[in-house]
Enzyme design. Structure first.
Site, short mmCIF file in Angstrom:
data_model
loop_
_atom_site.label_atom_id
_atom_site.label_comp_id
_atom_site.label_asym_id
_atom_site.label_seq_id
_atom_site.Cartn_x
_atom_site.Cartn_y
_atom_site.Cartn_z
N PRO A 1 33.94 38.87 30.02
CA PRO A 1 35.34 39.26 29.77
C PRO A 1 36.23 38.15 29.23
O PRO A 1 37.33 38.41 28.75
CB PRO A 1 35.84 39.71 31.16
CG PRO A 1 34.63 39.92 31.99
CD PRO A 1 33.61 38.97 31.45
N SER A 2 35.78 36.91 29.30
CA SER A 2 36.59 35.77 28.89
C SER A 2 36.92 35.82 27.40
O SER A 2 36.01 35.89 26.56
CB SER A 2 35.84 34.46 29.20
OG SER A 2 36.35 33.39 28.45
N PRO A 3 38.21 35.75 27.02
CA PRO A 3 38.56 35.73 25.59
C PRO A 3 37.90 34.59 24.82
O PRO A 3 37.36 34.84 23.72
CB PRO A 3 40.09 35.61 25.61
CG PRO A 3 40.50 36.28 26.88
CD PRO A 3 39.42 35.88 27.87
N ARG B 1 34.37 35.53 24.19
CA ARG B 1 34.26 36.61 23.20
C ARG B 1 34.45 36.08 21.78
O ARG B 1 33.82 36.56 20.84
CB ARG B 1 35.28 37.72 23.52
CG ARG B 1 34.92 38.49 24.79
CD ARG B 1 35.72 39.76 24.97
NE ARG B 1 37.12 39.54 25.29
CZ ARG B 1 38.13 39.83 24.48
NH1 ARG B 1 37.91 40.31 23.27
NH2 ARG B 1 39.38 39.62 24.86
#
Length: 216
Positions: free
Chosen positions: A10-12, A15
């Site tokens: 989920p980490s931007p 990603r």
């Protein structure tokens, strides 16, 4: 042997690296780091990254680098077939670098502060100050896009990948108003439609569910 990416889906920042690698055609060996179990604080991980953050890249020759704003330029410089994602032209690169620094120092910094309060401190609603903080980020981005197709010019760069990963998360907290910020809203849709952006969508879904479950 493929480069290894230590990550949390989920980490931007994670990603953004996944998007960059996909655009370059790089097959990464993904290794999830469980923060809840404290895996990021184990000696073997601290030896790799003493800041105990994600993403961390270990290249196939053993070279280690962390922080997506360092990883993505490195990947393009080493593996890119051309320099379109991170131009060698000094002036074009300076604009990309400025956008990357804006992402790390402003856009992501503001978002992660709010997200940290939600996930670790039990915050259940956003304050007016929170909303104003993220809205100002959108105002800056709207200005950046004035006269441009993409964040740093007329072609997609890693500045788009990093900022997309961040803003798609911020959009969960404070939706981008397409009336106030039509350029940002259109840009989000453009990046979202890129084939390479597909690899980030599962992580974004997890992020969205996680955050919304905490907010009233």
């Amino acid at each position: 042997m493929a480069p290894t990416l230590y990550m949390i889906a989920p980490s931007p920042p994670v990603r953004s690296v996944l998007i960059t690698a996909k655009a370059l055609g790089i097959q990464l060996q993904e290794k999830a780091v469980d923060f809840q179990k404290g895996e990021h604080l184990q000696p073997e991980y601290l030896k790799i990254n003493p800041q105990h953050t994600v993403p961390t890249l270990v290249d196939d020759d053993g070279f280690i680098v962390w922080d997506s704003h360092a990883i993505n330029p490195y990947l393009v410089s080493k593996y890119g077939k051309n320099d379109s994602l991170y131009p060698k032209d000094l002036k074009k690169r300076a604009i990309v670098d400025q956008r990357l620094h804006f992402d790390s120092g402003v856009a992501f910094a503001r978002g992660i502060t709010i997200i940290g309060q939600i996930l670790r401190e039990g915050k259940t609603s956003l304050t007016d100050k929170d909303k104003e903080s993220l809205t100002q980020v959108y105002e800056f981005l709207e200005a950046f896009l004035d006269g441009k197709q993409w964040m740093a010019g007329d072609s997609v760069t890693i500045a788009d990948y990093n900022l997309y990963a961040t803003i798609s998360g911020s959009n969960v907290l404070v939706p981008v108003d397409s009336q106030k910020f039509p350029k940002v809203a259109a840009w989000l849709k453009k990046v979202d439609a890129l084939p390479e952006a597909e690899v980030s969508k599962k992580g974004l879904e997890v992020f969205t569910t996680m955050v919304k479950s905490k907010l009233q």
